[in-house]
Design an enzyme around this catalytic site. Structure first.
Site, PDB file in Angstrom:
ATOM      1  N   ASP A  78       0.858  -1.185   0.000  1.00 12.60           N
ATOM      2  CA  ASP A  78       0.000   0.000   0.000  1.00 12.60           C
ATOM      3  C   ASP A  78       0.893   1.233   0.000  1.00 12.60           C
ATOM      4  O   ASP A  78       1.940   1.250   0.657  1.00 12.60           O
ATOM      5  CB  ASP A  78      -0.905   0.021   1.227  1.00 12.60           C
ATOM      6  CG  ASP A  78      -2.034  -0.984   1.154  1.00 12.60           C
ATOM      7  OD1 ASP A  78      -2.394  -1.385   0.036  1.00 12.60           O
ATOM      8  OD2 ASP A  78      -2.561  -1.351   2.213  1.00 12.60           O
ATOM      9  N   ASP A 123      -7.173  -1.717  -4.086  1.00 11.13           N
ATOM     10  CA  ASP A 123      -8.158  -1.351  -3.056  1.00 11.13           C
ATOM     11  C   ASP A 123      -9.203  -0.401  -3.623  1.00 11.13           C
ATOM     12  O   ASP A 123     -10.399  -0.543  -3.372  1.00 11.13           O
ATOM     13  CB  ASP A 123      -7.474  -0.670  -1.861  1.00 11.13           C
ATOM     14  CG  ASP A 123      -6.653  -1.611  -1.009  1.00 11.13           C
ATOM     15  OD1 ASP A 123      -7.009  -2.791  -0.916  1.00 11.13           O
ATOM     16  OD2 ASP A 123      -5.651  -1.149  -0.433  1.00 11.13           O
TER      17      ASP A 123
END
Length: 188
Positions: free
Chosen positions: A160, A177
Site C-alpha cells: 500500500d 483497493d
C-alpha cells in the site's frame, strides 16, 4: 497439411468462439469428472475480464514503480503536501488494513478466499447482461487478483502506498483497493 498438435487431445475438447464443448467424459467410473457441455461467455463477460486484466496491470505497474523508489517503512514522500503523500506500508490485512493476518497460515487463507471469490465472480461475469454489473465485477475481480493473489504470494503482504492522510483519511491504500471499493459501490 497437418494441423499442429494441441496439448489436449482433439477427441477431448473442441474450442471455438469462446465455447468449450465436451465430446466425451474425461474420466470413466463412479468418480467421473463432470464438466458442463458448453461454457459460453457473453460480450459483457469478456468486457469484465478485460477490465479485470487492466486493473491488475495498473495495480502491479503502480506498485512496481512505487517499489523502485526504495522508501523505508517510516518514510513519506510528499506529492501534494499536506494532502497527498506516498507512504510505504506492508499491509497483511484485507482492503484498507482490515482483518490483520500476522501469521503465515492466515496469508494462505486469504489467498484461497481471493481465489474462490474471484472464481465465483468470474463465473457470474460470464453470464452478465448489464454493463454496470460487468464493470463492477471486472473491478472487483482485478482488485482481488492484484492484492490478494499476486501481492500475497510474491511479498507475503499487500503493498500500500497512496496516503491521503491530509484529508483525514486514515488508511493507506493502492489501486486494487480503489478498484474493489468502486466495484462494490457500483453494485450497490
Amino acid at each position: 497439411s497437418r494441423r499442429p498438435r494441441h496439448p489436449l487431445p482433439a477427441a477431448l475438447l473442441d474450442i471455438r468462439a469462446a465455447r468449450v464443448t465436451l465430446r466425451r467424459p474425461i474420466l470413466r467410473g463412479c468418480m467421473a469428472l463432470t464438466l458442463p457441455t458448453r461454457i459460453e461467455v457473453s460480450r459483457l463477460g469478456w468486457a469484465a475480464y478485460a477490465l479485470a486484466g487492466l486493473t491488475v496491470a495498473l495495480d502491479q505497474l503502480s506498485k512496481a514503480w512505487f517499489l523502485s523508489l526504495h522508501l523505508g517503512p517510516a518514510e513519506r514522500l510528499p506529492v501534494l503536501p499536506p494532502i497527498f503523500y506516498l507512504s510505504s506500508v506492508a499491509n497483511d490485512g484485507v482492503s484498507f488494513g482490515l482483518l490483520k493476518a500476522h501469521n503465515g497460515p492466515m496469508r494462505w487463507v486469504l489467498v484461497g478466499l481471493a481465489l474462490v471469490v474471484a472464481g465465483a465472480l468470474a463465473d457470474y461475469a460470464r453470464k452478465t447482461t448489464r454493463p454496470l454489473i460487468a464493470a463492477a465485477l471486472g473491478l472487483i475481480i482485478g482488485g482481488a487478483v492484484g492484492n490478494n493473489l499476486i501481492d500475497r504470494v510474491r511479498f507475503g503482504s499487500v503493498v500500500d502506498f497512496l496516503d491521503f492522510s491530509g484529508l483525514y483519511f486514515p488508511w493507506v491504500f493502492n489501486v486494487a483497493d480503489s478498484a474493489i471499493t468502486v466495484g462494490v459501490v457500483l453494485l450497490i
